[in-house]
Write an enzyme that holds these catalytic residues in place. Structure first.
Site, short mmCIF file in Angstrom:
data_model
loop_
_atom_site.label_atom_id
_atom_site.label_comp_id
_atom_site.label_asym_id
_atom_site.label_seq_id
_atom_site.Cartn_x
_atom_site.Cartn_y
_atom_site.Cartn_z
N MET A 96 5.49 1.95 4.11
CA MET A 96 6.66 2.67 4.61
C MET A 96 6.80 2.65 6.14
O MET A 96 7.48 3.49 6.70
CB MET A 96 6.62 4.13 4.11
N ASN A 113 7.27 -9.37 1.44
CA ASN A 113 7.67 -8.02 1.04
C ASN A 113 8.50 -8.11 -0.23
O ASN A 113 9.10 -9.14 -0.51
CB ASN A 113 8.53 -7.40 2.17
N HIS A 115 11.72 -6.10 -2.13
CA HIS A 115 12.79 -5.14 -1.84
C HIS A 115 13.63 -4.94 -3.11
O HIS A 115 13.99 -5.92 -3.77
CB HIS A 115 13.67 -5.69 -0.70
N VAL A 150 14.70 -5.82 9.63
CA VAL A 150 14.50 -4.98 8.44
C VAL A 150 15.05 -5.73 7.23
O VAL A 150 16.26 -5.89 7.09
CB VAL A 150 15.21 -3.62 8.61
C1 GRF Z 1 9.38 -0.66 -4.61
O1 GRF Z 1 10.63 -0.32 -5.15
C2 GRF Z 1 9.53 -1.77 -3.60
O2 GRF Z 1 10.56 -2.65 -3.90
C3 GRF Z 1 9.85 -1.01 -2.33
O3 GRF Z 1 9.06 0.14 -2.39
C4 GRF Z 1 8.80 0.47 -3.76
C5 GRF Z 1 7.32 0.56 -3.90
O4 GRF Z 1 6.92 0.97 -5.20
N1 GRF Z 1 9.58 -1.84 -1.17
P1 GRF Z 1 5.41 0.84 -5.62
O5 GRF Z 1 4.61 1.63 -4.58
O6 GRF Z 1 5.06 -0.60 -5.63
O7 GRF Z 1 5.32 1.47 -6.98
#
Ligand code: GRF
Length: 208
Positions: A96, A113, A115, A150
């Site tokens: 995050m 990453n 998304h 981003v």
């Molecule tokens: C997922 O929806 C991912 O796409 C986003 O953050 C969320 C993480 O979920 N970047 P998790 O921690 O993998 O369950």
């Protein structure tokens, strides 16, 4: 060409639930998997992702922002944890925080990453709700290389998910998440088996 010659070593950065991380851990533990998990690094002491790592026997590393005077020092500490375990690839899995150029420069073209939208639509937070609010009929997930923006880096793969009548942000997120787990594993396998150029040539060549 396959890079590297042996199993690809993957470190994940995760701040929360870690379900995508779990998908990677599960895939890495299958016989003949082309990659292994060498570390899970988190900025959050309560992250379920750290528990998942410990349960799987993967190094679980906590690096807290408050223990570092500047963002640069924090990012350097994150990168050092991945580097000292020999990570070839860094997977952001619900991490995050934005990574600064100083982190990325250590892993140029080697950070990816996932998304929960079809980029370049709906970058940033609450992508599923953004899609629902906009009224699109198809959304999905994207695995991409990380650059300094981003959710702007080069796309590796995308999976579409239909928006259904009566969907809420939660129901839509749940269906996208199922596809995320498959897509993230597939993207790492593509990299690990040399099916896509790695490190990403444009990002690897950028800057000094
Ligand atoms: C997922 O929806 C991912 O796409 C986003 O953050 C969320 C993480 O979920 N970047 P998790 O921690 O993998 O369950």
């Amino acid at each position: 060409m396959r890079w590297p010659a042996s199993k690809l070593k993957v470190a994940a950065l995760a701040s929360g639930r870690g379900s995508n991380l779990q998908a990677l851990i599960d895939a890495a533990s299958r016989p003949g998997a082309p990659f292994s998990m060498v570390a899970v690094i988190s900025d959050n002491p309560n992250a379920k992702a750290l528990e998942r790592a410990r349960a799987a026997g993967v190094d679980a590393v906590l690096v807290e922002r408050r223990n570092h005077a500047t963002r640069q020092l924090f990012d350097a500490a994150l990168a050092e944890e991945a580097r000292k375990r020999g990570a070839d690839l860094v997977c952001l899995a619900g991490f995050m925080r934005l990574l600064s150029p100083s982190f990325l420069s250590g892993f140029r073209g080697r950070v990816i990453n996932i998304h929960p939208a079809l980029l370049p639509s709906f970058p940033g937070l609450d992508a599923q709700k953004q899609a629902l609010d906009y009224g699109v009929k198809v959304t999905g997930c994207t695995v991409h290389f990380v650059d300094e923006g981003v959710d702007t880096g080069p796309i590796i793969l995308q999976t579409p998910v239909m928006v259904e009548e009566g969907d809420t942000a939660q129901t839509l997120s749940d269906r996208i998440l199922e596809q995320e787990h498959l897509a993230y594993v597939k993207a790492v396998e593509l990299i690990a088996t040399g099916k896509i150029e790695f490190p990403h040539p444009r990002l690897a060549g950028a800057g000094a």
